[in-house]
Enzyme design. Structure first.
Site, short mmCIF file in Angstrom:
data_model
loop_
_atom_site.label_atom_id
_atom_site.label_comp_id
_atom_site.label_asym_id
_atom_site.label_seq_id
_atom_site.Cartn_x
_atom_site.Cartn_y
_atom_site.Cartn_z
N CYS A 51 0.73 -1.29 -0.07
CA CYS A 51 -0.10 0.01 0.00
C CYS A 51 0.86 1.32 0.17
O CYS A 51 0.26 2.15 -0.28
CB CYS A 51 -1.15 -0.02 1.22
SG CYS A 51 -2.18 -1.32 0.97
N HIS A 109 -3.12 7.66 1.32
CA HIS A 109 -3.23 6.32 0.96
C HIS A 109 -4.73 5.89 1.35
O HIS A 109 -5.14 6.48 2.65
CB HIS A 109 -2.34 5.20 1.72
CG HIS A 109 -2.97 3.82 1.46
ND1 HIS A 109 -3.39 3.32 0.17
CD2 HIS A 109 -3.10 2.76 2.47
CE1 HIS A 109 -3.55 2.23 0.41
NE2 HIS A 109 -3.44 1.95 1.66
N ASN A 129 -9.95 0.15 -0.66
CA ASN A 129 -8.38 0.38 -0.65
C ASN A 129 -7.82 -0.27 -1.96
O ASN A 129 -8.06 -1.67 -1.94
CB ASN A 129 -7.90 -0.25 0.76
CG ASN A 129 -6.51 -0.48 1.03
OD1 ASN A 129 -5.63 -0.02 -0.05
ND2 ASN A 129 -5.89 -0.88 1.97
#
Ligand code: UT7
Length: 323
Positions: free
Chosen positions: A114, A250, A280
C-alpha cells in the site's frame, strides 16, 4: 542548479464493474452498516475476468501521458508499483512498456504494497535528480481483489482494483520555489511482517496465496508511523502543517485518514478522500486520488500537497510536492 522532478500529468483507470457493500453481504456475513461505520467504504471496483494489472496500468499510463501532452517515445523510465503482478516475472512494467510501444529506456516494478506508490515515486524522483533519466511514468496498479480470501470477512470487504499514474519531467534549473517533488521519506520495519502479508508465493508455497491481516494491529501502527513520516517531510522542507494545502493520503480507512488530518490540524475540505468509492486499492490509491483532485481542479499550481501511506511490511512513507 539542482534538478527537480515536476509532475506534468496524471491519469487513472477504474474497472467498470462496481460492487456495493450490499452485494458483498450476499456473499459473506457482513453488512453495509458495519463496513461504512468501520471504514467509510461504500463500494469498490473489480477487474473483469481476464483483465490484468498490466491492462489497468496501461490505461492509467496512457491517460497520464495524454494529460501531460507527451508521447511514449519521450519516456526514459517506467516504475510500476504493484503487489499483484500479471506473472511472477517479468516485471509488469515491461508489459506496459511494450504495449506503449516504448523501445528504449527501462521499466521495472517496485513492491511496497500500500506504500508502493510513495516508494515508486521516490525511486523515479531519484533517477531524475541524479540525471539518469529525464522523464518517467510512475504507475500504481492493482488487481488486489484476486488476493482476497472471500471467506475472511475481516479483509475481503476492504479492497478494490484500479490504477493511477503520473508523468515526471526533470526541471534542470530548479530554484527552491520551483514546482515539483520536494522530498520523500521511506521506511520499513520487517519485524511487523505478521500484521499484514500474503500466505503464499513462489518460494514458500508455490501458490499465489491470500491476504492475512491483523487489522487492529495495523491500525495501532498507522497514525503514529504516518505522523512521524509527515513530521520528517515538514522538517526537511521547513514547512509548517498550516502551510499544507492538500493531504492526499493512502485510502485504507476513513478513520485513519481522519486521524492524520486531525494530527495536522486540517479540516476535511483540505483532504482528498476516495475510499468511499474506491475502497483500498493498495498502490493505486494515491495516484487515483491525485488524478481525481487534479482533474476536477482542486490541486492548483504552486500548492503544497502531502502524500502519505502505510501497508504490509510494514512499509510506510511520505512525499511532499509543490504542485
Ligand atoms: O492499506 C493497508 C493497511 N490496512 C489497514 O490500514 C487496515 C487497518 N485496520 C482497519 O482498517 C480496521 O482494523 C478494520 C476495518 C480492518 C477492522 O475494524 P475494527 O474496528 O478494528 O474491527 P475489529 O477487527 O476489531 O472487529 C470488530 C468486530 C469483530 O466482532 P467481535 O469479535 O467484536 O464480535 C469482528 O469479527 O467486527 C467483526 N467483523 C465484521 N463484522 C461485519 C470483522 N469484519 C467484519 C465484517 N462485517 N466485514
Amino acid at each position: 542548479m539542482p534538478i527537480r522532478s515536476r509532475i506534468v500529468g496524471c491519469g487513472a483507470y477504474l474497472p467498470s464493474r462496481v460492487v456495493s457493500n450490499d452485494e458483498l453481504a450476499t456473499r459473506v456475513d457482513t453488512s453495509d452498516e458495519w463496513i461504512q461505520q468501520r471504514t467509510g467504504i461504500r463500494q469498490r471496483h473489480m477487474a473483469a475476468d481476464g483483465e490484468k494489472t498490466s491492462d489497468l496500468a496501461l490505461a492509467a499510463g496512457r491517460a497520464a501521458l495524454a494529460n501531460a501532452g507527451m508521447k511514449p517515445e519521450e519516456l526514459d523510465l517506467i516504475v510500476l508499483a504493484t503487489t499483484t503482478p500479471d506473472n511472477t516475472f517479468p516485471a509488469t512494467a515491461t508489459k506496459v512498456q511494450a504495449a506503449l510501444g516504448m523501445t528504449g529506456g527501462a521499466a521495472f516494478d517496485v513492491q511496497a504494497v500500500c506504500a508502493g506508490f510513495i516508494f515508486a515515486l521516490s525511486v523515479a524522483d531519484n533517477f531524475l535528480r541524479v540525471g539518469q533519466a529525464r522523464t518517467a511514468l510512475v504507475i500504481g496498479a492493482e488487481t488486489f481483489t484476486r488476493l482476497l480470501d472471500w471467506k475472511d470477512r475481516g479483509t475481503c470487504v476492504l479492497f478494490g482494483d484500479g490504477a493511477g499514474a503520473v508523468v515526471l519531467k526533470a526541471d534542470p534549473d530548479a530554484t527552491p520555489q520551483s514546482r515539483g517533488i520536494l522530498s520523500s521519506h521511506l521506511h520499513t520495519d520487517g519485524r511487523t511482517y505478521d500484521l499484514l502479508y500474503v500466505d503464499g508465493g513462489p518460494s514458500t508455497t508455490g501458490t499465489t496465496g491470500h491476504v492475512r491481516m491483523d487489522g487492529q494491529g495495523v491500525f495501532r501502527h498507522a497514525v503514529g508511523k504516518l505522523a512521524a513520516a509527515v513530521d520528517e517531510a515538514l522538517a526537511a522542507n521547513g514547512i509548517k502543517p498550516e502551510e499544507i494545502d492538500w493531504l492526499v493520503p493512502h485510502q485504507a480507512n476513513q478513520r485513519i485518514i481522519d486521524g492524520m488530518a486531525k494530527k495536522l490540524g486540517m479540516g476535511p475540505a483540505k483532504v482528498v478522500s476516495t475510499v468511499a468509492r474506491h475502497a483500498n486499492t493498495s498502490a493505486a490509491s494515491i495516484p487515483l486520488a491525485l488524478a481525481e483532485a487534479a482533474g476536477d481542479g482542486r490541486l492548483q499550481p504552486g500548492q503544497i500537497v502531502l502524500l502519505e501511506g502505510i501497508g504490509g511490511g510494514l512499509a510506510w512513507g511520505s512525499c511532499l510536492v509543490r504542485w
